[in-house]
Scaffold this active site. Structure first.
Site, PDB file in Angstrom:
ATOM      1  N   LYS A   1     -83.275   1.477   9.237  1.00 27.19           N
ATOM      2  CA  LYS A   1     -84.001   1.507  10.453  1.00 27.19           C
ATOM      3  C   LYS A   1     -82.957   1.672  11.786  1.00 27.19           C
ATOM      4  O   LYS A   1     -82.552   2.514  12.003  1.00 27.19           O
ATOM      5  CB  LYS A   1     -84.782   0.287  10.446  1.00 27.19           C
ATOM      6  CG  LYS A   1     -86.025   0.574   9.435  1.00 27.19           C
ATOM      7  CD  LYS A   1     -87.201  -0.369   9.567  1.00 27.19           C
ATOM      8  CE  LYS A   1     -88.207   0.035   8.588  1.00 27.19           C
ATOM      9  NZ  LYS A   1     -88.974  -0.860   7.634  1.00 27.19           N
TER      10      LYS A   1
ATOM     11  N   ASP B   1     -82.776  -8.566   2.435  1.00 24.41           N
ATOM     12  CA  ASP B   1     -83.345  -7.118   3.051  1.00 24.41           C
ATOM     13  C   ASP B   1     -83.401  -7.225   4.154  1.00 24.41           C
ATOM     14  O   ASP B   1     -84.504  -7.826   4.852  1.00 24.41           O
ATOM     15  CB  ASP B   1     -84.646  -7.023   2.190  1.00 24.41           C
ATOM     16  CG  ASP B   1     -85.072  -5.439   2.670  1.00 24.41           C
ATOM     17  OD1 ASP B   1     -84.514  -4.872   3.473  1.00 24.41           O
ATOM     18  OD2 ASP B   1     -86.196  -5.293   1.873  1.00 24.41           O
TER      19      ASP B   1
ATOM     20  N   TYR C   1     -91.679  -7.006   1.661  1.00 26.52           N
ATOM     21  CA  TYR C   1     -91.822  -5.599   1.402  1.00 26.52           C
ATOM     22  C   TYR C   1     -90.419  -4.910   1.226  1.00 26.52           C
ATOM     23  O   TYR C   1     -89.444  -5.357   2.109  1.00 26.52           O
ATOM     24  CB  TYR C   1     -92.489  -4.821   2.528  1.00 26.52           C
ATOM     25  CG  TYR C   1     -92.514  -3.148   2.273  1.00 26.52           C
ATOM     26  CD1 TYR C   1     -92.993  -2.784   1.080  1.00 26.52           C
ATOM     27  CD2 TYR C   1     -91.924  -2.422   2.912  1.00 26.52           C
ATOM     28  CE1 TYR C   1     -93.079  -1.377   0.955  1.00 26.52           C
ATOM     29  CE2 TYR C   1     -91.973  -1.107   2.857  1.00 26.52           C
ATOM     30  CZ  TYR C   1     -92.436  -0.710   1.790  1.00 26.52           C
ATOM     31  OH  TYR C   1     -92.605   1.091   1.500  1.00 26.52           O
TER      32      TYR C   1
HETATM   33  C1  PLP Z   1     -88.906  -0.719   6.248  1.00 29.99           C
HETATM   34  C2  PLP Z   1     -88.583  -1.389   5.055  1.00 29.99           C
HETATM   35  C3  PLP Z   1     -87.800  -1.224   3.852  1.00 29.99           C
HETATM   36  C4  PLP Z   1     -88.100   0.258   3.416  1.00 29.99           C
HETATM   37  O1  PLP Z   1     -87.278   1.231   4.213  1.00 29.99           O
HETATM   38  P1  PLP Z   1     -87.781   2.767   4.171  1.00 29.99           P
HETATM   39  O2  PLP Z   1     -86.727   3.330   5.001  1.00 29.99           O
HETATM   40  O3  PLP Z   1     -89.202   3.064   4.814  1.00 29.99           O
HETATM   41  O4  PLP Z   1     -87.828   3.228   2.803  1.00 29.99           O
HETATM   42  C5  PLP Z   1     -87.405  -2.039   2.994  1.00 29.99           C
HETATM   43  N1  PLP Z   1     -87.491  -3.355   3.320  1.00 29.99           N
HETATM   44  C6  PLP Z   1     -87.815  -3.739   4.598  1.00 29.99           C
HETATM   45  C7  PLP Z   1     -87.602  -5.185   4.689  1.00 29.99           C
HETATM   46  C8  PLP Z   1     -88.387  -2.913   5.451  1.00 29.99           C
HETATM   47  O5  PLP Z   1     -88.960  -3.305   6.677  1.00 29.99           O
END
Ligand code: PLP
Length: 427
Positions: A267, A239, A146
């Site tokens: 995060k 990511d 994701y």
């Molecule tokens: C949470 C997450 C995202 C998206 O971040 P948002 O702040 O929710 O847009 C992208 N990549 C990874 C790996 C994530 O865990």
């Protein structure tokens, strides 16, 4: 203890009148486990309280950011003092350079960083930058990975190499440059790179996958991706929106000894406020406007509240022993869960990286999205509700990670293990 959810039920009814599905991010709606979401009114440390005054030990932690737990006194006090000075200026502030310097000092491969407001925005921007830098269009991602909710990445594998949209409203032309490989499958990536020579701008990967449940990279996977990217002239993007400052102080590159070209963060670095960031080598980052030709902007980017919560959070994470403590607690919890499941004869596969873990309800080893999907989702839902009734708040989906924070302690782990024992036996 039988929980009463009367106030939450009423609030959900009201929310659904004005907000699609009553929530502002889909997984919150409990669709994957059934039932109705709890409305949370307060959090402190590792605990949260819902609007009916039920108390829970929280293992969701806002889906990852709250590594210090809720309302950490130093974070709230830094927020209070920032608040008194104004919430946004649309002009540079010293807080942005402070957090940028802390992040670049923590991550060897990162010379420069740009702040945005979410992980979604960070990834979207990093991909634009990779395309500009390589003069190529295609992007390789992994099934079950994701990377936020931008159009080009809402895609899953179709037949052959063609990706299919994960959502209505995503034109197939927007994902014609998205290629999807199975996680941990280097030879598949190699075949994609062969099929599209000099067309792939970037390989984007969660270096430890956290959005199909926790899945660890096999030992050769990340070094292999780095080598494949290097040979084909593509950039490697980690990511690390969830893993950044969660598994170690900085990037997982310090754990896996692989340095990517670009890293996306979010995060933890916002200490619970909306934030994202992307960064990497100077020659790449200097292509971002206004120093270079790649446009990217944001009214609230580098917001002083998010910056001060981030700075305070990282300062606390610099204290010695912090990651060791998280590791020990999570390891204790995982060993305990494994034992309880075994003694109750419930087949599970436990997967853990640092302070994030997943109990997959399957008898298979989970190495990719395909094997993660062998899990019995009904059993997970039942486990979730059993634990909720015991005052343990787990992620409302088999495919979301369970997180620990520095506010969790041995007492909470013991309470959780007792509740899990009961749940496994009643499943
Ligand atoms: C949470 C997450 C995202 C998206 O971040 P948002 O702040 O929710 O847009 C992208 N990549 C990874 C790996 C994530 O865990």
């Amino acid at each position: 203890m039988a929980q009463q959810f009367v106030a939450s039920r009423k609030l959900f009814e009201e929310a659904r009148k004005y907000i699609p599905g009553g929530v502002n991010s889909p997984v919150r709606a409990f669709g994957a486990v059934g039932g109705e979401p709890l409305f949370i009114k307060q959090g402190k440390g590792c605990r949260i309280w819902d609007e009916d005054n039920n108390e829970f030990i929280d293992y969701v932690l806002s889906f990852g950011p709250l590594i210090l737990g809720h309302a950490h006194p130093e974070v709230t006090s830094s927020l209070r003092s920032a608040l008194d000075k104004g919430t946004s200026f649309g002009a540079p502030t010293r807080w942005e350079s402070t957090l940028a310097r802390m992040i670049c000092e923590a991550i060897p491969s990162m010379d420069m960083v740009r702040f945005v407001n979410s992980g979604t925005e960070a990834v979207m921007s990093a991909i634009r930058l990779a395309r500009a830098f390589t003069h190529r269009d295609k992007v390789v991602k992994f099934a079950g990975g994701y990377h936020g909710s931008s159009d080009g990445l809402l895609a899953h594998a179709g037949s052959g190499a063609t990706a299919l949209p994960d959502s209505q409203g995503v034109p197939s032309s927007y994902i014609q440059h998205t290629l999807v490989a199975p996680y941990n499958d280097l030879s598949y990536v190699e075949s994609l790179l062969k099929a599209y020579p000099e067309e792939v701008a970037a390989i984007i990967v969660e270096p430890v996958a956290a959005n199909m449940g926790i899945i660890l990279p096999q030992p050769k996977f990340l070094p292999g991706l780095k080598e494949l990217a290097r040979r084909s002239g593509a950039l490697l993007i980690f990511d690390e929106v969830v893993t950044g400052f969660r598994l170690a102080y900085g990037s997982v590159q310090t754990l896996y000894h692989v340095s990517p070209d670009l890293i996306c963060l979010g995060k933890v670095i916002g200490g619970g406020l909306p934030v994202g960031a992307y960064g990497g080598r100077r020659e790449i980052m200097e292509m971002v406007a206004p120093s270079g030709p790649v446009y990217q902007a944001g009214t609230l980017s580098g917001n002083p509240l998010a910056m001060s919560a981030g700075i305070t959070t990282l300062k606390i994470l610099q204290e010695p022993g912090v990651y060791q403590k998280l590791e020990e607690m999570a390891s204790h919890l995982t060993r305990g869960l494994s034992k309880e499941a075994r003694e109750a004869d419930v087949p599970v596969f436990l997967s853990r990286a640092g302070s994030m873990l997943t109990v997959f309800f399957t008898d298979q080893e989970v190495t990719d999205y395909e094997t993660a999907r062998s899990s019995d989702l009904k059993l997970y839902a039942s486990y979730f509700h059993h634990l909720l009734n015991e005052g343990i708040y787990l992620p409302p989906s088999q495919f979301e990670a369970q997180f620990l924070s520095l506010a969790h302690g041995e007492d909470e782990i013991e309470i959780t293990l007792r509740a899990a024992r009961k749940a496994f036996r009643e499943l």
